[in-house]
Design an enzyme around this catalytic site. Sequence first.
Site, mmCIF file in Angstrom:
data_model
loop_
_atom_site.group_PDB
_atom_site.id
_atom_site.type_symbol
_atom_site.label_atom_id
_atom_site.label_comp_id
_atom_site.label_asym_id
_atom_site.label_seq_id
_atom_site.Cartn_x
_atom_site.Cartn_y
_atom_site.Cartn_z
ATOM 1 C CG HIS A 1 -35.969 -5.899 15.543
ATOM 2 N ND1 HIS A 1 -36.885 -6.831 15.973
ATOM 3 C CD2 HIS A 1 -36.002 -5.943 14.182
ATOM 4 C CE1 HIS A 1 -37.442 -7.419 14.933
ATOM 5 N NE2 HIS A 1 -36.921 -6.900 13.828
ATOM 6 N NE ARG B 1 -35.309 -3.550 11.369
ATOM 7 C CZ ARG B 1 -34.531 -3.742 10.304
ATOM 8 N NH1 ARG B 1 -33.271 -3.341 10.336
ATOM 9 N NH2 ARG B 1 -35.000 -4.327 9.223
ATOM 10 C CE LYS C 1 -35.828 -1.470 7.920
ATOM 11 N NZ LYS C 1 -35.333 -1.809 6.567
ATOM 12 C CG ASP D 1 -45.165 -7.314 9.912
ATOM 13 O OD1 ASP D 1 -46.154 -7.983 10.254
ATOM 14 O OD2 ASP D 1 -44.162 -7.820 9.387
ATOM 15 C CB CYS E 1 -45.796 -10.107 13.421
ATOM 16 S SG CYS E 1 -44.303 -9.242 12.917
ATOM 17 C CE1 TYR E 2 -41.264 -6.524 14.723
ATOM 18 C CE2 TYR E 2 -42.165 -6.008 12.565
ATOM 19 C CZ TYR E 2 -41.144 -6.507 13.353
ATOM 20 O OH TYR E 2 -40.003 -6.996 12.762
ATOM 21 C CG ASP F 1 -46.722 -7.665 6.744
ATOM 22 O OD1 ASP F 1 -47.090 -6.617 7.263
ATOM 23 O OD2 ASP F 1 -45.642 -7.760 6.136
ATOM 24 C CG ASP G 1 -47.872 -15.928 7.591
ATOM 25 O OD1 ASP G 1 -47.826 -15.847 8.838
ATOM 26 O OD2 ASP G 1 -47.483 -15.012 6.844
ATOM 27 C CG HIS H 1 -47.860 -12.228 9.653
ATOM 28 N ND1 HIS H 1 -46.961 -12.854 8.815
ATOM 29 C CD2 HIS H 1 -47.311 -11.025 9.971
ATOM 30 C CE1 HIS H 1 -45.924 -12.051 8.616
ATOM 31 N NE2 HIS H 1 -46.101 -10.943 9.309
#
Length: 455
Positions: A237, A285, A288, A291, A293-294, A376, A383, A386
């Site tokens: 992850h 992952r 998936k 996003d 944040c990654y 995201d 938010d 993020h």
Amino acid sequence: GKTKTSKKGKAVKVVPMEEREIKTDKDQRRTEDVIVPSLRMYQDYPVYRSSLTLQRDKHIRFCLRGLDQLSASYSSLDSSRPWLVYWTLNSLDLLGAITPQFITDYQPRILSFLSLCQYPTGGFSGGPGIAQLPHLAPTYATLNALSILGTPEAYSLPNIPLLFSFLLSIKNPDGSFALHHNGETDIRGTYCAISVASMTNLLTHQNGALVRGVANFISRCQTFEGGIGGYPGNEAHGGYAFCGISCMNLIGELTDDKEEVLDLKRFMHWVVERQMEKEGGFQGRTHKLVDSCYSFWQGAVFPQLAPFFDVDERVLKLNNELKVTVRDKLRKENEGLKKEYLDKEAGNKGNLMNDQIKLQDYLLVCCQSHDGGMMDKPGKGRDYYHTCYALMGLSIGQSCDVVVGAETNALNEVDTRYGVRKEKANAIEQYFRSNDMFNNNNNNNNNNNNNNVHT
């Protein structure tokens, strides 16, 4: 294709398993249908990238509102309030908004609140008072927030001897850390403990008691894919990958002669594949969705691993493992890019092993809310979580002066080991190296603060 007869006697077409579209595939297709058209102009005609703008002022206003007043929708994060302080402060610092006037206006309130979260026996909890247990996650968030403020008053807030006792009390025999007393154990807790200890110069205290066994635990978290899971046997992850790589870096185990501890080549195989081909951002992952944040959780490992895969040695190190090196892939995908971008990329030894330009495209085009803040992906709400991690990912994408759009889009540089501005990380490390917090007057003040707060 083949058919079969249903119970009602009707002919039904049989779809081979490999051709069936599962829910994840449908979600991926829908996501691409939204994102790809937005990016197409900039990727087909890279000259238009110069028009991409970071909405700096809007993001600053959004973060300042978060420090002043949160909406009711954030009530679910009542036990994570130091995180909200960290996310907003870090975003403001990356955007260049932590000024002397800001410190004058906001620091007293911030320090007053965080002092209420300091537990009498050491560490910090997710909210004021003793109703919540001290926990490694808010302890990490608090130390990062204090480093961002960057003042002697902020540095003197944590009681360092009690903090060390707290960290030692939740260390497990296998080298890992529980997140709190009698709490769950995974690589997040281990990273938070090591990060806090590194910032406050505790890694070598008591003959390195906090570090013993950590490298072995992290190595057991590496999966067959090459990534890193939360615990031995768990799926790889992005967040756990960051925790593992950064932790190894902080304890000095991320070196060329330590590949028997962590297989960096297999890890690099895994992480380069997490950047989405069409969207440009990262997934957390395998199989998936993208996003923002990654952009940090995955993106932050590339600068840390760059010394082991630099441009001159990259082909020698990876040619047997990768059919096409990431650098060659980046060149092919950007054949139409403006010449100055290619010249800059070709001559820069520090260039990362991911497509920094497509990453910035995704963040600037798809993740900025019109009213400030980051999200995201398109269709999601903004938010503070993020906003913080997307801005850090954007800063990392700008490494080696690869800044998409106007020069004013450039953000302050991130220390990818901690997740704070590099200058602030250096300053807090220097402070605690220069001050023996076990034998000075600062801890008398800390003890007085604790007595005032918790009696």
